[in-house]
Scaffold this active site. Sequence first.
Site, PDB file in Angstrom:
ATOM      1  N   ARG A 118       0.925  -1.208   0.075  1.00  0.00           N
ATOM      2  CA  ARG A 118       0.053  -0.022  -0.033  1.00  0.00           C
ATOM      3  C   ARG A 118       0.944   1.350  -0.037  1.00  0.00           C
ATOM      4  O   ARG A 118       1.630   1.473   0.869  1.00  0.00           O
ATOM      5  CB  ARG A 118      -1.118   0.023   1.318  1.00  0.00           C
ATOM      6  CG  ARG A 118      -1.530   1.211   1.268  1.00  0.00           C
ATOM      7  CD  ARG A 118      -2.588   1.265   2.690  1.00  0.00           C
ATOM      8  NE  ARG A 118      -3.357   2.422   2.774  1.00  0.00           N
ATOM      9  CZ  ARG A 118      -3.084   3.322   3.728  1.00  0.00           C
ATOM     10  NH1 ARG A 118      -2.393   2.979   4.768  1.00  0.00           N
ATOM     11  NH2 ARG A 118      -3.759   4.503   3.783  1.00  0.00           N
TER      12      ARG A 118
ATOM     13  N   HIS B 158      -2.769  11.128   1.075  1.00  0.00           N
ATOM     14  CA  HIS B 158      -2.353  10.986   2.423  1.00  0.00           C
ATOM     15  C   HIS B 158      -1.670  12.190   2.896  1.00  0.00           C
ATOM     16  O   HIS B 158      -0.325  12.173   3.006  1.00  0.00           O
ATOM     17  CB  HIS B 158      -1.265   9.546   2.298  1.00  0.00           C
ATOM     18  CG  HIS B 158      -1.031   8.874   3.630  1.00  0.00           C
ATOM     19  ND1 HIS B 158      -1.243   7.630   3.669  1.00  0.00           N
ATOM     20  CD2 HIS B 158      -0.653   9.348   4.963  1.00  0.00           C
ATOM     21  CE1 HIS B 158      -0.880   7.258   5.267  1.00  0.00           C
ATOM     22  NE2 HIS B 158      -0.565   8.303   5.762  1.00  0.00           N
TER      23      HIS B 158
ATOM     24  N   GLU C  98      -7.439   8.620   6.444  1.00  0.00           N
ATOM     25  CA  GLU C  98      -7.679   9.110   7.945  1.00  0.00           C
ATOM     26  C   GLU C  98      -8.084  10.592   7.755  1.00  0.00           C
ATOM     27  O   GLU C  98      -7.372  11.516   8.183  1.00  0.00           O
ATOM     28  CB  GLU C  98      -6.310   8.976   8.821  1.00  0.00           C
ATOM     29  CG  GLU C  98      -5.877   7.577   9.153  1.00  0.00           C
ATOM     30  CD  GLU C  98      -4.783   7.437   9.997  1.00  0.00           C
ATOM     31  OE1 GLU C  98      -4.270   8.467  10.519  1.00  0.00           O
ATOM     32  OE2 GLU C  98      -4.233   6.220  10.376  1.00  0.00           O
TER      33      GLU C  98
ATOM     34  N   ASN D   5      -7.489   1.755   9.942  1.00  0.00           N
ATOM     35  CA  ASN D   5      -6.111   1.898  10.578  1.00  0.00           C
ATOM     36  C   ASN D   5      -6.295   1.714  12.049  1.00  0.00           C
ATOM     37  O   ASN D   5      -6.982   2.366  12.408  1.00  0.00           O
ATOM     38  CB  ASN D   5      -5.438   3.167  10.123  1.00  0.00           C
ATOM     39  CG  ASN D   5      -4.863   3.535   8.670  1.00  0.00           C
ATOM     40  OD1 ASN D   5      -5.110   2.179   7.883  1.00  0.00           O
ATOM     41  ND2 ASN D   5      -4.647   4.356   8.416  1.00  0.00           N
TER      42      ASN D   5
ATOM     43  N   TYR E 225      -4.254   1.722  15.990  1.00  0.00           N
ATOM     44  CA  TYR E 225      -2.724   1.586  16.789  1.00  0.00           C
ATOM     45  C   TYR E 225      -3.136   1.304  18.278  1.00  0.00           C
ATOM     46  O   TYR E 225      -2.500   0.639  18.770  1.00  0.00           O
ATOM     47  CB  TYR E 225      -2.278   2.836  16.319  1.00  0.00           C
ATOM     48  CG  TYR E 225      -1.650   3.046  15.170  1.00  0.00           C
ATOM     49  CD1 TYR E 225      -0.464   2.591  14.709  1.00  0.00           C
ATOM     50  CD2 TYR E 225      -2.423   3.406  14.002  1.00  0.00           C
ATOM     51  CE1 TYR E 225       0.094   2.606  13.530  1.00  0.00           C
ATOM     52  CE2 TYR E 225      -1.853   3.629  12.649  1.00  0.00           C
ATOM     53  CZ  TYR E 225      -0.586   3.093  12.553  1.00  0.00           C
ATOM     54  OH  TYR E 225      -0.207   3.055  11.369  1.00  0.00           O
TER      55      TYR E 225
ATOM     56  N   GLU F  13      -3.368  -0.099   8.149  1.00  0.00           N
ATOM     57  CA  GLU F  13      -2.160  -0.086   8.943  1.00  0.00           C
ATOM     58  C   GLU F  13      -2.441  -0.626  10.315  1.00  0.00           C
ATOM     59  O   GLU F  13      -3.348  -0.470  10.910  1.00  0.00           O
ATOM     60  CB  GLU F  13      -2.444   1.694   9.262  1.00  0.00           C
ATOM     61  CG  GLU F  13      -1.655   2.618   7.815  1.00  0.00           C
ATOM     62  CD  GLU F  13      -1.618   3.885   8.072  1.00  0.00           C
ATOM     63  OE1 GLU F  13      -1.201   4.364   9.371  1.00  0.00           O
ATOM     64  OE2 GLU F  13      -1.628   4.630   7.007  1.00  0.00           O
TER      65      GLU F  13
HETATM   66  C1  FCB Z   1      -1.089   7.010  10.789  1.00  0.00           C
HETATM   67  C2  FCB Z   1      -0.678   7.561   9.502  1.00  0.00           C
HETATM   68  C3  FCB Z   1       0.682   7.145   8.901  1.00  0.00           C
HETATM   69  C4  FCB Z   1       1.517   6.954  10.005  1.00  0.00           C
HETATM   70  C5  FCB Z   1       1.153   6.239  11.292  1.00  0.00           C
HETATM   71  C6  FCB Z   1       2.004   5.860  12.361  1.00  0.00           C
HETATM   72  O1  FCB Z   1      -2.058   8.007  11.441  1.00  0.00           O
HETATM   73  O2  FCB Z   1      -1.764   7.252   8.407  1.00  0.00           O
HETATM   74  O3  FCB Z   1       0.976   7.963   8.080  1.00  0.00           O
HETATM   75  O4  FCB Z   1       1.760   8.226  10.477  1.00  0.00           O
HETATM   76  O5  FCB Z   1      -0.274   6.758  11.843  1.00  0.00           O
END
Ligand code: FCB
Length: 459
Positions: free
Chosen positions: A92, A136, A181, A305, A307, A362
């Site tokens: 990607r 992006h 995002e 995405n 995290y 992500e």
């Molecule tokens: C996300 C972004 C990516 C990167 C990660 C850690 O929010 O999409 O570009 O910065 O975080």
Amino acid sequence: MKSISCTTPQAADLTSLAALADPAFSFGVATAAYQIEGGATEGGRGPSIWDHFSHTPGKTVNGDTGDVACDHFHRWREDLDLIAGLGVDAYRFSIAWPRVQPAGQGAWNPEGIGFYDRLVDGLLERGIQPHVTLYHWDLPQALQELGGWGVRDTAHHFARYAEKMGRLLGDRVSSIATHNEPWCTAFLGHQLGKFAPGLQDWALATQVAHHLLLSHGLALQAMRADGVRAPLGIVLNQSPAHAATDSAADQAAAASARRGFVDWFMDPIFKGCYPEDAGEQRAPLQVAPGDMACIQQPLDFLGLNYYTRIWCSAAQPPVPAPCVEGVNDMGWEIHPQGLEELLLDNQRRYGHLGLPPLHITENGMPEADVLQDGAIHDPRRIEYVRSHLLAVARARSQGVDVRSYFYWSLMDNYEWDSGYAKRFGIVHVDYATQTRTLKDSAHWYRNTIAALRAGSGHG
Ligand code: FCB
């Protein structure tokens, strides 16, 4: 958090990951243009809001910019070989709008277009599926000077850019996402001022969010009208919001966080309206007739995405998150269970509203990785990937249609306002020499994918 230093997957894990051995499930790695390309003034590229922002004193750690980054603009062939060497199915990446259309409207830049044309062919030659993101975060600076995402015209310019790229690449790539995002673009960029263009205006940020969604709808309409064959979608950052306690205040804080972070984008796309209880302040300032219908385009896929989770405590001082699995180098709680929860939530809340197949576009973590005798031992990252893949497998076993997992990121890169201080890659980059070195996690990822494929009888 458990530490695994071995780069060979354990048999028990392979059994638990069996739901991902399906050849229809893709493993990949992800990057974004401004974070890796460099070549900021080369090949006819115009300036973006990130060039402008990163060159403004005080905006990024150490004043770091993406001028050179990983020099991928020059090293893309060796980087594609690197990706192929990882044994992944998919890659990607994003297109830098100012590289293909320097002013964001008007003239196209054949050299910039040629770069992505060759990149896509290079991936296909190596047997890797290209997954494209159109935006992006690197808006052409010329459009910012005309009002950026605060004005409707930008949405129309974006749709023309999407149509052009769709026409060029749409018969060769495996997916095209409009935005990455949009929450970050709108609120980190226009309310908190942490990201480009660095503005701090709540009302503007809300209007920007609406224009981003509108541009997504217009772009999908334009690409479909043009007969683009690739699956079309959008990438959203999502997190489950957890209340610290059962108190009414904490519960309300969690509900409000979810509305602002998740529903504010999901509801327009899947219901054609903003969340009803989002409050006056959240109401977009200007919604023209037809906007909501335009935003509510059917999607071929939705990228998520993930995290960390959002921890909500209304108390003063706040009740801290438990952080049972630890905290990463960004200070984000590691919470793999949240990914399973998120996938199930999407299914439960939007499954009957046309939720398309999902991609984890992500997921990853930064570490202060150190190169020692030619190796980088990053056991915490291995555990991070392992535990999140297990979460995806559990969700898949429960019927959620997840089609892929992309590790963020292929290699260490320019982490926005954090500059080069945060290393998310499974490949280490020595920025002085641009040497790439596979970390232990890269070996583990490759070995795991290979073992799953071998076990499922698909080589
Ligand atoms: C996300 C972004 C990516 C990167 C990660 C850690 O929010 O999409 O570009 O910065 O975080």
